[in-house]
Design a protein around this motif. Structure first.
Motif, PDB file in Angstrom:
ATOM      1  N   THR A 292     -60.557  56.285  -1.651  1.00  0.00           N
ATOM      2  CA  THR A 292     -60.089  55.040  -1.037  1.00  0.00           C
ATOM      3  C   THR A 292     -60.075  55.155   0.476  1.00  0.00           C
ATOM      4  OG1 THR A 292     -58.743  54.505  -2.977  1.00  0.00           O
ATOM      5  CG2 THR A 292     -58.188  53.371  -0.936  1.00  0.00           C
ATOM      6  N   ASP A 293     -59.542  56.270   0.992  1.00  0.00           N
ATOM      7  CA  ASP A 293     -59.518  56.482   2.445  1.00  0.00           C
ATOM      8  C   ASP A 293     -60.929  56.542   3.015  1.00  0.00           C
ATOM      9  OD1 ASP A 293     -56.752  56.511   2.439  1.00  0.00           O
ATOM     10  OD2 ASP A 293     -56.602  58.705   2.509  1.00  0.00           O
ATOM     11  N   LEU A 294     -61.816  57.254   2.337  1.00  0.00           N
ATOM     12  CA  LEU A 294     -63.208  57.347   2.796  1.00  0.00           C
ATOM     13  C   LEU A 294     -63.866  55.973   2.801  1.00  0.00           C
ATOM     14  CD1 LEU A 294     -64.374  60.577   0.946  1.00  0.00           C
ATOM     15  CD2 LEU A 294     -64.015  60.319   3.418  1.00  0.00           C
ATOM     16  N   PHE A 295     -63.629  55.199   1.755  1.00  0.00           N
ATOM     17  CA  PHE A 295     -64.219  53.859   1.655  1.00  0.00           C
ATOM     18  C   PHE A 295     -63.736  52.964   2.797  1.00  0.00           C
ATOM     19  CE2 PHE A 295     -63.599  49.461   0.067  1.00  0.00           C
ATOM     20  CZ  PHE A 295     -64.927  49.080   0.032  1.00  0.00           C
ATOM     21  N   LEU A 296     -62.433  52.948   3.024  1.00  0.00           N
ATOM     22  CA  LEU A 296     -61.889  52.088   4.075  1.00  0.00           C
ATOM     23  C   LEU A 296     -62.370  52.519   5.457  1.00  0.00           C
ATOM     24  CD1 LEU A 296     -58.301  51.540   2.657  1.00  0.00           C
ATOM     25  CD2 LEU A 296     -60.146  49.838   2.819  1.00  0.00           C
ATOM     26  N   THR A 297     -62.584  53.801   5.648  1.00  0.00           N
ATOM     27  CA  THR A 297     -63.136  54.289   6.907  1.00  0.00           C
ATOM     28  C   THR A 297     -64.617  53.931   7.019  1.00  0.00           C
ATOM     29  OG1 THR A 297     -61.541  56.105   6.958  1.00  0.00           O
ATOM     30  CG2 THR A 297     -63.516  56.352   8.316  1.00  0.00           C
ATOM     31  N   ALA A 298     -65.359  54.084   5.926  1.00  0.00           N
ATOM     32  CA  ALA A 298     -66.804  53.825   5.933  1.00  0.00           C
ATOM     33  C   ALA A 298     -67.128  52.370   6.226  1.00  0.00           C
ATOM     34  CB  ALA A 298     -67.422  54.237   4.603  1.00  0.00           C
ATOM     35  N   ILE A 299     -66.354  51.449   5.682  1.00  0.00           N
ATOM     36  CA  ILE A 299     -66.700  50.037   5.883  1.00  0.00           C
ATOM     37  C   ILE A 299     -66.444  49.582   7.315  1.00  0.00           C
ATOM     38  CG2 ILE A 299     -66.480  49.376   3.472  1.00  0.00           C
ATOM     39  CD1 ILE A 299     -63.734  48.184   4.170  1.00  0.00           C
ATOM     40  N   GLN A 300     -65.701  50.379   8.081  1.00  0.00           N
ATOM     41  CA  GLN A 300     -65.479  50.053   9.488  1.00  0.00           C
ATOM     42  C   GLN A 300     -66.694  50.363  10.338  1.00  0.00           C
ATOM     43  OE1 GLN A 300     -62.673  48.480  10.622  1.00  0.00           O
ATOM     44  NE2 GLN A 300     -62.437  48.350   8.408  1.00  0.00           N
ATOM     45  N   THR A 301     -67.507  51.324   9.899  1.00  0.00           N
ATOM     46  CA  THR A 301     -68.614  51.794  10.735  1.00  0.00           C
ATOM     47  C   THR A 301     -69.988  51.474  10.177  1.00  0.00           C
ATOM     48  OG1 THR A 301     -68.528  53.942   9.643  1.00  0.00           O
ATOM     49  CG2 THR A 301     -67.230  53.692  11.662  1.00  0.00           C
ATOM     50  N   GLU A 302     -70.058  50.967   8.966  1.00  0.00           N
ATOM     51  CA  GLU A 302     -71.351  50.716   8.334  1.00  0.00           C
ATOM     52  C   GLU A 302     -71.538  49.230   8.066  1.00  0.00           C
ATOM     53  OE1 GLU A 302     -71.740  53.081   4.826  1.00  0.00           O
ATOM     54  OE2 GLU A 302     -71.307  54.930   5.883  1.00  0.00           O
ATOM     55  N   ASP A 303     -72.765  48.782   8.179  1.00  0.00           N
ATOM     56  CA  ASP A 303     -73.074  47.395   7.888  1.00  0.00           C
ATOM     57  C   ASP A 303     -73.645  47.223   6.492  1.00  0.00           C
ATOM     58  OD1 ASP A 303     -72.287  46.504  10.386  1.00  0.00           O
ATOM     59  OD2 ASP A 303     -74.248  46.944  11.258  1.00  0.00           O
ATOM     60  N   GLY A 304     -73.819  48.300   5.764  1.00  0.00           N
ATOM     61  CA  GLY A 304     -74.460  48.253   4.453  1.00  0.00           C
ATOM     62  C   GLY A 304     -73.565  47.667   3.376  1.00  0.00           C
ATOM     63  N   SER A 305     -74.032  47.800   2.184  1.00  0.00           N
ATOM     64  CA  SER A 305     -73.356  47.272   1.020  1.00  0.00           C
ATOM     65  C   SER A 305     -72.010  47.944   0.799  1.00  0.00           C
ATOM     66  CB  SER A 305     -74.250  47.501  -0.202  1.00  0.00           C
ATOM     67  OG  SER A 305     -73.523  47.399  -1.393  1.00  0.00           O
ATOM     68  N   LYS A 306     -70.992  47.136   0.551  1.00  0.00           N
ATOM     69  CA  LYS A 306     -69.682  47.700   0.247  1.00  0.00           C
ATOM     70  C   LYS A 306     -69.722  48.465  -1.071  1.00  0.00           C
ATOM     71  CE  LYS A 306     -66.620  44.761   2.889  1.00  0.00           C
ATOM     72  NZ  LYS A 306     -65.427  43.934   2.871  1.00  0.00           N
ATOM     73  N   ARG A 307     -70.502  47.985  -2.026  1.00  0.00           N
ATOM     74  CA  ARG A 307     -70.575  48.677  -3.313  1.00  0.00           C
ATOM     75  C   ARG A 307     -71.193  50.067  -3.139  1.00  0.00           C
ATOM     76  NH1 ARG A 307     -69.457  47.493  -8.363  1.00  0.00           N
ATOM     77  NH2 ARG A 307     -69.269  45.291  -7.938  1.00  0.00           N
ATOM     78  N   THR A 308     -72.213  50.179  -2.316  1.00  0.00           N
ATOM     79  CA  THR A 308     -72.817  51.484  -2.068  1.00  0.00           C
ATOM     80  C   THR A 308     -71.840  52.398  -1.335  1.00  0.00           C
ATOM     81  OG1 THR A 308     -75.028  50.512  -2.024  1.00  0.00           O
ATOM     82  CG2 THR A 308     -74.775  52.672  -1.006  1.00  0.00           C
ATOM     83  N   SER A 309     -71.133  51.873  -0.341  1.00  0.00           N
ATOM     84  CA  SER A 309     -70.117  52.663   0.358  1.00  0.00           C
ATOM     85  C   SER A 309     -69.030  53.104  -0.605  1.00  0.00           C
ATOM     86  CB  SER A 309     -69.491  51.855   1.494  1.00  0.00           C
ATOM     87  OG  SER A 309     -70.420  51.608   2.509  1.00  0.00           O
ATOM     88  N   LEU A 310     -68.648  52.221  -1.511  1.00  0.00           N
ATOM     89  CA  LEU A 310     -67.642  52.541  -2.515  1.00  0.00           C
ATOM     90  C   LEU A 310     -68.112  53.700  -3.392  1.00  0.00           C
ATOM     91  CD1 LEU A 310     -65.700  50.038  -4.671  1.00  0.00           C
ATOM     92  CD2 LEU A 310     -67.075  51.746  -5.790  1.00  0.00           C
ATOM     93  N   ALA A 311     -69.330  53.633  -3.871  1.00  0.00           N
ATOM     94  CA  ALA A 311     -69.867  54.677  -4.750  1.00  0.00           C
ATOM     95  C   ALA A 311     -70.003  56.006  -4.006  1.00  0.00           C
ATOM     96  CB  ALA A 311     -71.220  54.245  -5.311  1.00  0.00           C
ATOM     97  N   ALA A 312     -70.502  55.964  -2.780  1.00  0.00           N
ATOM     98  CA  ALA A 312     -70.638  57.183  -1.991  1.00  0.00           C
ATOM     99  C   ALA A 312     -69.265  57.786  -1.698  1.00  0.00           C
ATOM    100  CB  ALA A 312     -71.386  56.889  -0.691  1.00  0.00           C
ATOM    101  N   SER A 313     -68.278  56.937  -1.458  1.00  0.00           N
ATOM    102  CA  SER A 313     -66.911  57.405  -1.220  1.00  0.00           C
ATOM    103  C   SER A 313     -66.321  58.039  -2.470  1.00  0.00           C
ATOM    104  CB  SER A 313     -66.030  56.243  -0.757  1.00  0.00           C
ATOM    105  OG  SER A 313     -66.492  55.720   0.464  1.00  0.00           O
ATOM    106  N   LEU A 314     -66.596  57.462  -3.620  1.00  0.00           N
ATOM    107  CA  LEU A 314     -66.122  58.047  -4.876  1.00  0.00           C
ATOM    108  C   LEU A 314     -66.735  59.421  -5.101  1.00  0.00           C
ATOM    109  CD1 LEU A 314     -66.086  55.286  -7.645  1.00  0.00           C
ATOM    110  CD2 LEU A 314     -64.234  56.849  -7.063  1.00  0.00           C
ATOM    111  N   TYR A 315     -68.024  59.527  -4.871  1.00  0.00           N
ATOM    112  CA  TYR A 315     -68.701  60.802  -5.054  1.00  0.00           C
ATOM    113  C   TYR A 315     -68.120  61.850  -4.103  1.00  0.00           C
ATOM    114  CZ  TYR A 315     -72.303  64.374  -5.170  1.00  0.00           C
ATOM    115  OH  TYR A 315     -72.956  65.575  -5.279  1.00  0.00           O
ATOM    116  N   ALA A 316     -68.020  61.499  -2.820  1.00  0.00           N
ATOM    117  CA  ALA A 316     -67.491  62.434  -1.831  1.00  0.00           C
ATOM    118  C   ALA A 316     -66.028  62.772  -2.120  1.00  0.00           C
ATOM    119  CB  ALA A 316     -67.645  61.852  -0.421  1.00  0.00           C
ATOM    120  N   GLY A 317     -65.252  61.778  -2.510  1.00  0.00           N
ATOM    121  CA  GLY A 317     -63.843  62.016  -2.829  1.00  0.00           C
ATOM    122  C   GLY A 317     -63.672  62.956  -4.003  1.00  0.00           C
ATOM    123  N   SER A 318     -64.549  62.841  -4.989  1.00  0.00           N
ATOM    124  CA  SER A 318     -64.469  63.739  -6.144  1.00  0.00           C
ATOM    125  C   SER A 318     -64.818  65.166  -5.736  1.00  0.00           C
ATOM    126  CB  SER A 318     -65.374  63.254  -7.287  1.00  0.00           C
ATOM    127  OG  SER A 318     -66.740  63.484  -7.016  1.00  0.00           O
TER     128      SER A 318
END
Length: 102
Positions: free
Chosen positions: A35-61
């Motif tokens: 969740t923290d990674l996702f909220l940080t990522a969406i501040q700096t990326e213009d890409g898809s929120k769903r992709t940022s969400l998935a990448a954040s889940l992977y990294a968080g795990s």
């Protein structure tokens, strides 16, 4: 870093993240980190929120020691494995973390 308001503004996406985490049977540390990674990522990326969400889940795990495969996370988050592969290191870097070199 993100603002508290970002959590409120993205509540729907956080619910999607937690639903995917349920499908992956991730614990609270992995969910919180993702969740923290996702909220940080969406501040700096213009890409898809769903992709940022998935990448954040992977990294968080990975950070929480509850490794899941990119394919499993992709299925749970409804994105392609390639999307995660291309974004997860950027998500870590945006959060001020150094991705592993392997």
């Amino acid at each position: 870093m993100y603002r508290a308001r970002d959590r409120v503004d993205n509540e729907e996406w956080i619910e999607v993240l937690h639903a995917a985490a349920d499908r992956l049977d991730l614990g609270s540390e992995a969910r919180s980190t993702a969740t923290d990674l996702f909220l940080t990522a969406i501040q700096t990326e213009d890409g898809s929120k769903r992709t940022s969400l998935a990448a954040s889940l992977y990294a968080g795990s990975l950070i929480a020691g509850e490794e899941r495969s990119q394919g499993a996370v992709a299925d749970a988050a409804d994105v392609s494995r390639l999307s995660i592969q291309q974004r997860w290191k950027d998500v870590l870097e945006n959060a001020g973390l150094e991705p592993p070199g392997w």
